[in-house]
Design a protein around this motif. Structure first.
Motif, PDB file in Angstrom:
ATOM      1  N   SER A  15       0.847  -1.196   0.000  1.00  0.00           N
ATOM      2  CA  SER A  15       0.000   0.000   0.000  1.00  0.00           C
ATOM      3  C   SER A  15       0.886   1.250   0.000  1.00  0.00           C
ATOM      4  O   SER A  15       1.724   1.426   0.882  1.00  0.00           O
ATOM      5  N   ARG A  16       0.640   2.109  -0.986  1.00  0.00           N
ATOM      6  CA  ARG A  16       1.405   3.347  -1.125  1.00  0.00           C
ATOM      7  C   ARG A  16       0.492   4.577  -1.087  1.00  0.00           C
ATOM      8  O   ARG A  16       0.814   5.624  -1.627  1.00  0.00           O
ATOM      9  N   VAL A  17      -0.653   4.431  -0.462  1.00  0.00           N
ATOM     10  CA  VAL A  17      -1.611   5.539  -0.377  1.00  0.00           C
ATOM     11  C   VAL A  17      -1.029   6.644   0.501  1.00  0.00           C
ATOM     12  O   VAL A  17      -0.562   6.387   1.613  1.00  0.00           O
ATOM     13  N   HIS A  18      -1.039   7.858  -0.016  1.00  0.00           N
ATOM     14  CA  HIS A  18      -0.502   9.032   0.691  1.00  0.00           C
ATOM     15  C   HIS A  18       0.930   8.763   1.146  1.00  0.00           C
ATOM     16  O   HIS A  18       1.799   8.508   0.338  1.00  0.00           O
ATOM     17  N   ASN A  19       1.178   8.762   2.477  1.00  0.00           N
ATOM     18  CA  ASN A  19       2.562   8.622   2.933  1.00  0.00           C
ATOM     19  C   ASN A  19       2.954   7.175   3.258  1.00  0.00           C
ATOM     20  O   ASN A  19       4.056   6.934   3.765  1.00  0.00           O
ATOM     21  N   SER A  39      -0.057  11.474  15.255  1.00  0.00           N
ATOM     22  CA  SER A  39      -0.880  12.203  14.299  1.00  0.00           C
ATOM     23  C   SER A  39      -0.133  12.394  12.990  1.00  0.00           C
ATOM     24  O   SER A  39       1.009  12.843  12.975  1.00  0.00           O
ATOM     25  N   GLY A  40      -0.774  12.012  11.871  1.00  0.00           N
ATOM     26  CA  GLY A  40      -0.151  12.151  10.557  1.00  0.00           C
ATOM     27  C   GLY A  40       0.733  11.002  10.155  1.00  0.00           C
ATOM     28  O   GLY A  40       1.412  11.064   9.124  1.00  0.00           O
ATOM     29  N   SER A  41       0.723   9.910  10.939  1.00  0.00           N
ATOM     30  CA  SER A  41       1.629   8.791  10.643  1.00  0.00           C
ATOM     31  C   SER A  41       1.132   7.919   9.501  1.00  0.00           C
ATOM     32  O   SER A  41       1.912   7.184   8.901  1.00  0.00           O
ATOM     33  N   GLY A  42      -0.168   7.986   9.178  1.00  0.00           N
ATOM     34  CA  GLY A  42      -0.709   7.168   8.094  1.00  0.00           C
ATOM     35  C   GLY A  42      -1.787   6.206   8.535  1.00  0.00           C
ATOM     36  O   GLY A  42      -2.169   5.308   7.770  1.00  0.00           O
ATOM     37  N   LYS A  43      -2.324   6.384   9.749  1.00  0.00           N
ATOM     38  CA  LYS A  43      -3.369   5.481  10.253  1.00  0.00           C
ATOM     39  C   LYS A  43      -4.610   5.520   9.369  1.00  0.00           C
ATOM     40  O   LYS A  43      -5.104   4.485   8.916  1.00  0.00           O
ATOM     41  N   SER A  44      -5.108   6.732   9.119  1.00  0.00           N
ATOM     42  CA  SER A  44      -6.318   6.862   8.297  1.00  0.00           C
ATOM     43  C   SER A  44      -6.050   6.452   6.856  1.00  0.00           C
ATOM     44  O   SER A  44      -6.938   5.933   6.172  1.00  0.00           O
ATOM     45  N   PRO A 460       7.422   5.749  12.120  1.00  0.00           N
ATOM     46  CA  PRO A 460       7.614   6.185  13.514  1.00  0.00           C
ATOM     47  C   PRO A 460       7.195   7.630  13.756  1.00  0.00           C
ATOM     48  O   PRO A 460       6.868   8.009  14.869  1.00  0.00           O
ATOM     49  N   GLY A 461       7.215   8.470  12.692  1.00  0.00           N
ATOM     50  CA  GLY A 461       6.848   9.867  12.844  1.00  0.00           C
ATOM     51  C   GLY A 461       5.635  10.199  12.001  1.00  0.00           C
ATOM     52  O   GLY A 461       4.823   9.337  11.671  1.00  0.00           O
ATOM     53  N   ALA A 462       5.504  11.497  11.658  1.00  0.00           N
ATOM     54  CA  ALA A 462       4.382  11.967  10.855  1.00  0.00           C
ATOM     55  C   ALA A 462       4.864  12.319   9.454  1.00  0.00           C
ATOM     56  O   ALA A 462       6.053  12.533   9.217  1.00  0.00           O
ATOM     57  N   GLY A 463       3.899  12.373   8.515  1.00  0.00           N
ATOM     58  CA  GLY A 463       4.233  12.777   7.150  1.00  0.00           C
ATOM     59  C   GLY A 463       5.250  11.853   6.516  1.00  0.00           C
ATOM     60  O   GLY A 463       5.117  10.629   6.550  1.00  0.00           O
ATOM     61  N   ASN A 464       6.284  12.446   5.946  1.00  0.00           N
ATOM     62  CA  ASN A 464       7.318  11.655   5.272  1.00  0.00           C
ATOM     63  C   ASN A 464       8.101  10.776   6.233  1.00  0.00           C
ATOM     64  O   ASN A 464       8.748   9.808   5.823  1.00  0.00           O
ATOM     65  N   GLN A 465       8.070  11.137   7.530  1.00  0.00           N
ATOM     66  CA  GLN A 465       8.778  10.320   8.526  1.00  0.00           C
ATOM     67  C   GLN A 465       7.933   9.149   9.023  1.00  0.00           C
ATOM     68  O   GLN A 465       8.364   8.370   9.864  1.00  0.00           O
ATOM     69  N   GLY A 466       6.698   9.056   8.530  1.00  0.00           N
ATOM     70  CA  GLY A 466       5.801   7.977   8.947  1.00  0.00           C
ATOM     71  C   GLY A 466       5.560   7.006   7.809  1.00  0.00           C
ATOM     72  O   GLY A 466       6.376   6.838   6.919  1.00  0.00           O
ATOM     73  N   ALA A 717       5.223  23.672  16.731  1.00  0.00           N
ATOM     74  CA  ALA A 717       5.059  23.513  18.179  1.00  0.00           C
ATOM     75  C   ALA A 717       3.801  22.745  18.539  1.00  0.00           C
ATOM     76  O   ALA A 717       3.757  22.063  19.568  1.00  0.00           O
ATOM     77  N   VAL A 718       2.770  22.851  17.697  1.00  0.00           N
ATOM     78  CA  VAL A 718       1.533  22.118  17.979  1.00  0.00           C
ATOM     79  C   VAL A 718       1.484  20.784  17.236  1.00  0.00           C
ATOM     80  O   VAL A 718       0.432  20.154  17.127  1.00  0.00           O
ATOM     81  N   GLY A 719       2.623  20.344  16.701  1.00  0.00           N
ATOM     82  CA  GLY A 719       2.731  19.015  16.114  1.00  0.00           C
ATOM     83  C   GLY A 719       2.241  18.889  14.693  1.00  0.00           C
ATOM     84  O   GLY A 719       1.842  17.811  14.261  1.00  0.00           O
ATOM     85  N   LEU A 720       2.288  19.991  13.927  1.00  0.00           N
ATOM     86  CA  LEU A 720       1.803  19.953  12.547  1.00  0.00           C
ATOM     87  C   LEU A 720       2.927  20.098  11.527  1.00  0.00           C
ATOM     88  O   LEU A 720       2.691  20.522  10.390  1.00  0.00           O
ATOM     89  N   GLY A 721       4.128  19.739  11.906  1.00  0.00           N
ATOM     90  CA  GLY A 721       5.257  19.866  10.994  1.00  0.00           C
ATOM     91  C   GLY A 721       5.128  19.012   9.758  1.00  0.00           C
ATOM     92  O   GLY A 721       5.765  19.283   8.739  1.00  0.00           O
ATOM     93  N   TYR A 722       4.260  17.974   9.809  1.00  0.00           N
ATOM     94  CA  TYR A 722       4.122  17.058   8.678  1.00  0.00           C
ATOM     95  C   TYR A 722       3.152  17.577   7.606  1.00  0.00           C
ATOM     96  O   TYR A 722       3.117  17.062   6.491  1.00  0.00           O
TER      97      TYR A 722
END
Length: 852
Positions: A15-19, A39-44, A460-466, A717-722
């Protein structure tokens, strides 16, 4: 070759959907699986955009071409293989088609049963005099028409079709065989041979014109003959259109079935649609079934139906002295008791009709109680429900449907639930699973994770790091997995910190006296200024009534009207007085409503960082040479945007009976801007390149631009860097929208003395995200502000300086102030749901600090 199916699992491969980074994972069938991660790791992306999307696509593709023309065609997710997939159903928090007409009763289908019950068992009463309605004789109808003034004109018609779709050719043939030559179709008179072809998909009303009469001496015999024919053709109904003194024609329906004994008023046959506020036969004509009418910029309760939504005729039908409007206004538990005690009070015939209907209603009401929303009323608008409440109402409906072999995908059903209610929710999920279904839940709640058969940790992280599967196994296996961040929190190795010392709360305070809004029991509540304040309590206990419906409008009124202290009633708020507000300079509510309804809106536009970016590009030598201003670098500006796609980046291609196709703009390649604008570069990147960056990437790129950097760092700071700067706001969750608002406010220079009001900011957040959020809120408070948070997350509540706890239950039995004070004081309360969980959280925090 046929695919093999090793084991009772759903296999997802590549699966390559989104990130997601070519993810391989097995999800056990007929089990409860929790998918978690930051948040943003790819769960949804895994649960909804891969698993659910493919299930929906397969279902639609299995339909005939005729059926597919009425449905949207779905693209195949970017995945190599999904094997063992059952039909999928999503129970999410999105309002979907919920409109102003949707209520708890309609969403759960309980209202359909109640309409049937009242149509078959109810006793109608006259809307004029209140007397019971009985059948009306032909002689009574004739005598009523004979009492018209001398010379009055009337048209006698037989209703043949009333609000039904179709061409109805057979109806016109029946009228022709009866020897009639005129007909009224949808209010227009026609000769029978000149009736236009009717639209098959529209509702129509057809009335055969039996006679046209003038009231004069000796017309009674002709009237009687015409009435007999009209009643025979109309199955006991006759419509008389009477010309009034002002030359207007007004219709009156007469029925041999129903009429008032006292005053002779006739009513239509009682049908289920009589009680539908979505039907013109049941809806109040003044408000069109909405219960409210527009009054300038506000709405007010409809004076005709008094908010009941129905016609007077429908509201005058009662069972055991109670109308359907009275019934749906009762709390669910009271409705269940009334329904259960009803059959013995009815006649033998009515009891046989009512018993199966009552059983279905009672079953659905009990499911609603099991998911923790028994404090709601059936007439509660679906739009007024929180995301978590709406999802739990849908969950109860799904349990009641009895479907088996389905893969249910849920999006954080624990949102808005006090931990005391979590056990009931988990049991409902288990009931769904034991019925023979697969249940997949995207969730951050610790109790739900520990109760699951399988936990899948994405990170492990959000966005490209997840986008990777960090761990998959039982809760104990996750807990012992060194790679899993979730496991560290489950094992108690990491935690949201509890302050060593609370802020003093003995100083100035904002106080609401005698609050009685909604279910609040005339309580007086203190909000110590300069403190971090949490409002807790079980679902429906009155938290939003206190903070959103009372504190917010009261303080806004005070600040907007020259600091005049409000007393009494402000909009829906009911309170005696507000004191201590003179120390507040500004009020900032931060909720989870979308930051924009247009796809053009994005984090860059809402936060204002795009304004700073546009200034940077406008200051380049290339821009100055070409005479470009900052407005040139907005995709909303005709000067700078691509005119083919109007700045959207995609073109819409109509696909006949398939869903519209959106393809990348052939002129700008999806970059939104025209060629001249894209030729301007800053540090080698054009404005489209910048919008494609994540917040983290942009912060590094603009590290030497302080005005832009400050706003980007606030979003970090609010965790939206991704998040991508140009990401459409319509794709953001409610929690992400709320954190964008919080980050935007954080970037502004604080003067202190501001009151921030947040409604469940931990929605959608992993333990580590909550830890970061608490740090931000503590930072805001340290600047001299007051932060008020409605919350169920005990990691956050344990970090507060002051807690206001409401309860003990939801709805009419809630609304009491159970306690207010520092967390340690609330944790010491006896027989208190919040105290039990808060005490455990504080004890665990002390053990971690002590190295135990």
């Amino acid at each position: 070759m046929p695919r093999s199916r090793p084991g009772n699992v759903i296999r997802i491969r590549g699966s390559r959907v989104h990130n997601l980074k070519s993810v391989d994972v097995d999800i056990p069938r007929d089990a409860l699986t929790v998918i978690t991660g930051v948040s943003g790791s790819g769960k949804s992306s895994l649960a909804f955009d891969t698993l659910f999307a493919e299930g929906q696509r397969q279902y639609i593709d299995s339909l005939s071409a005729y059926a597919r023309q009425f449905l949207d065609s779905l693209p195949r997710p970017d995945v190599d293989l999904i094997d063992g997939l059952a039909p999928t159903m999503a129970i999410d928090q999105k309002p979907g088609s919920a409109s102003a007409r949707s209520t708890v009763a309609t969403v759960t289908e309980i209202y359909d049963y109640l309409r049937l019950l009242y149509a078959r068992v109810g006793t109608p009463h006259c809307g004029e005099c209140g007397a019971a309605i009985s059948r009306q004789s032909v002689d009574a109808i004739r005598d009523s028409l004979c009492r018209l003034d001398e010379g009055a004109k009337l048209i006698l018609m037989a209703p043949m079709v009333r609000g039904r779709k179709g061409a109805h050719r057979e109806v016109f043939q029946t009228i022709r065989q009866a020897g009639l030559v005129r007909v009224r179709v949808d209010g227009q008179l026609h000769l029978l041979d000149e009736v236009p072809e009717l639209a098959v998909r529209k509702n129509h009303t057809i009335e055969a014109v039996v006679d046209r009469l003038v009231v004069r001496e000796g017309f009674e015999s002709r009237l009687s003959d015409s009435l007999t024919l009209a009643l025979r053709l109309g199955d006991g109904l006759v419509s008389a259109s009477i010309q009034s003194d002002d030359d207007q024609w007004r219709d009156t329906i007469y029925s041999t079935a129903m009429a008032c004994i006292e005053c002779g008023a006739s009513i239509e046959e009682i049908e289920p649609r009589t009680f539908s506020f979505n039907s013109p036969y049941g809806a109040c004509p003044e408000c069109d079934g909405l219960g409210v009418i527009d009054a300038g910029e506000t709405t007010r309760v409809c004076p005709t139906c008094e908010g009941g939504r129905l016609r007077r005729q429908a509201m005058s039908v009662t069972i055991d002295g109670r109308s359907i409007v009275d019934l749906v206004a009762m709390p669910l538990n009271d409705v269940d008791r009334w329904i259960g005690s009803l059959p013995p009070k009815l006649s033998t015939l009515h009891r046989r009709v009512a018993e199966p209907i009552s059983a279905e209603v009672s079953k659905r009401l009990q499911f609603l109680d099991r998911v923790g929303v028994s404090y709601l009323t059936l007439d509660r608008g679906a739009q007024s429900l929180s995301g978590g409440e709406l999802q739990r109402v849908r969950l109860a409906t799904s349990i009641g449907s009895g479907l088996v072999g389905v893969c249910y995908v849920l999006d954080e059903p624990s949102i808005g639930l006090h931990p005391a209610d979590h056990d009931r929710l988990i049991q409902c999920l288990r009931t769904l699973q034991r019925q023979g279904n697969t249940v997949v839940v995207v969730e951050h709640d610790e109790a739900t994770m520990r109760a699951a058969d399988r936990v899948i940790d994405v990170g492990p992280g959000a966005g490209n790091q997840g986008g990777q599967i960090i761990a998959s196994g039982t809760p104990k296996q996750i807990q012992s997995n060194a790679r899993s961040l979730t496991g560290r929190y489950l094992a108690g190795k990491d935690e949201v910190p509890v302050p060593d010392q609370r802020r003093p709360t003995e100083g100035p305070a904002l106080t609401l006296h005698g609050v009685a809004t909604h279910n609040l029991k005339t309580i007086t509540v203190q909000f110590p200024l300069g403190c971090f304040i949490g409002i807790s309590g079980v679902s429906g206990s009155g938290k939003s009534s206190l903070a959103v419906d009372t504190l917010l409008p009261a303080l806004a009124h005070y600040l907007e009207h020259g600091r005049k202290l409000p007393t009494g009633v402000t909009t829906e708020a009911q309170f005696e007085k507000l004191t201590g507000a003179d120390s507040i300079d500004k009020l900032i509510p931060i909720d989870q409503t979308p930051i924009g309804r247009s796809p053009r809106s994005c984090p860059a536009t809402y936060s204002g960082v795009l304004d700073e970016i546009r200034k940077v590009f406008a200051s380049t030598r290339e821009s100055k040479t070409r005479g470009f201003s900052a407005s040139r670098f907005s995709f909303n500006s005709p000067a700078g945007r691509c005119e083919l796609c109007k700045g959207h980046g995609v073109e819409r291609i109509p696909m006949n009976f398939l869903s519209d196709l959106f393809v990348t703009c052939s002129r700008c390649g999806g970059k939104r801007f025209n060629r001249q604008t894209l030729q301007v570069r800053f540090k080698g990147a054009n404005v489209a390149d910048v919008l494609a960056m994540t917040v983290d990437e942009a912060a590094e790129f603009f590290q030497n631009v302080p005005s832009a950097l400050r706003q980007l760092e606030s979003l970090q700071a609010v965790g939206l860097g991704y998040l991508h700067l140009g990401q459409s706001s319509t794709t953001l969750s409610g929690g992400e929208a709320q954190r964008i608002k919080l980050g935007t406010e954080l970037a502004r220079k604080s003067t202190g003395n501001t009151l921030y009001l947040l409604d469940e900011p931990t929605t959608g957040l992993h333990f580590s995200d909550v830890k970061r959020l608490v740090g931000v809120l503590q930072q805001l408070t340290e600047l001299g502000n007051t932060v008020v948070v409605i919350e169920h997350d005990f990691d956050l509540l344990a970090a507060c300086d002051w807690i206001i706890d409401l309860g003990p239950t939801g709805g009419a039995e809630g609304g009491y102030l159970l306690g207010q004070g520092p967390p340690e004081a609330i944790a010491a309360l006896d027989d208190n749901a919040t105290a039990r969980y808060l005490a455990d959280k504080l004890k665990a925090a002390r053990m971690v600090k002590g190295g135990v």
